[in-house]
Scaffold this motif. Structure first.
Motif, mmCIF file in Angstrom:
data_model
loop_
_atom_site.group_PDB
_atom_site.id
_atom_site.type_symbol
_atom_site.label_atom_id
_atom_site.label_comp_id
_atom_site.label_asym_id
_atom_site.label_seq_id
_atom_site.Cartn_x
_atom_site.Cartn_y
_atom_site.Cartn_z
ATOM 1 N N ARG A 1 -1.974 6.730 0.887
ATOM 2 C CA ARG A 1 -3.342 6.229 1.028
ATOM 3 C C ARG A 1 -3.708 5.936 2.491
ATOM 4 N NH1 ARG A 1 -5.687 5.936 -3.839
ATOM 5 N NH2 ARG A 1 -4.346 5.344 -5.544
ATOM 6 N N GLN B 1 -8.516 -8.604 5.987
ATOM 7 C CA GLN B 1 -8.718 -7.647 4.911
ATOM 8 C C GLN B 1 -7.392 -6.997 4.580
ATOM 9 O OE1 GLN B 1 -12.145 -5.791 7.076
ATOM 10 N NE2 GLN B 1 -12.908 -5.633 5.005
ATOM 11 N N LEU C 1 -7.512 5.282 4.496
ATOM 12 C CA LEU C 1 -7.877 4.050 5.203
ATOM 13 C C LEU C 1 -8.162 4.333 6.668
ATOM 14 C CD1 LEU C 1 -5.439 1.488 3.592
ATOM 15 C CD2 LEU C 1 -7.907 1.628 3.292
ATOM 16 N N MET D 1 0.848 -1.165 0.000
ATOM 17 C CA MET D 1 0.000 0.000 0.000
ATOM 18 C C MET D 1 0.899 1.234 0.000
ATOM 19 S SD MET D 1 -2.779 1.334 2.764
ATOM 20 C CE MET D 1 -1.561 1.659 4.008
ATOM 21 N N ILE E 1 -15.444 0.533 6.906
ATOM 22 C CA ILE E 1 -15.014 -0.717 6.271
ATOM 23 C C ILE E 1 -15.276 -1.896 7.197
ATOM 24 C CG2 ILE E 1 -12.987 -2.013 5.488
ATOM 25 C CD1 ILE E 1 -11.867 0.751 4.520
ATOM 26 N N PRO F 1 -5.788 -4.007 2.107
ATOM 27 C CA PRO F 1 -6.058 -2.954 1.138
ATOM 28 C C PRO F 1 -5.214 -3.167 -0.123
ATOM 29 C CG PRO F 1 -4.689 -2.111 2.900
ATOM 30 C CD PRO F 1 -5.061 -3.518 3.266
#
Length: 51
Positions: A5, A42, A9, A1, A16, A44
């Motif tokens: 960003r 999860q 997040l 990532m 999320i 990203p």
């Protein structure tokens, strides 16, 4: 990532994770059984065709 960003997040993390919990609850109701995995990780990722 990419590090640029991370703020997005961080900002959206609650939404999320709420959607994830709701999705697992829906699965349990729709299939009349608990979600089959103990964990749900999860990660990203970059969106297709996006920067």
């Amino acid at each position: 990532m990419r590090l640029h960003r991370a703020p997005v997040l961080d900002r959206d993390a609650d939404d999320i994770f709420t959607l994830t919990r709701q999705g697992r609850a829906f699965y349990s109701e729709a299939f009349a059984m608990p979600f089959p995995q103990r964990r749900y990780d999860q990660v990203p990722t970059r969106r297709p065709g996006g920067p």
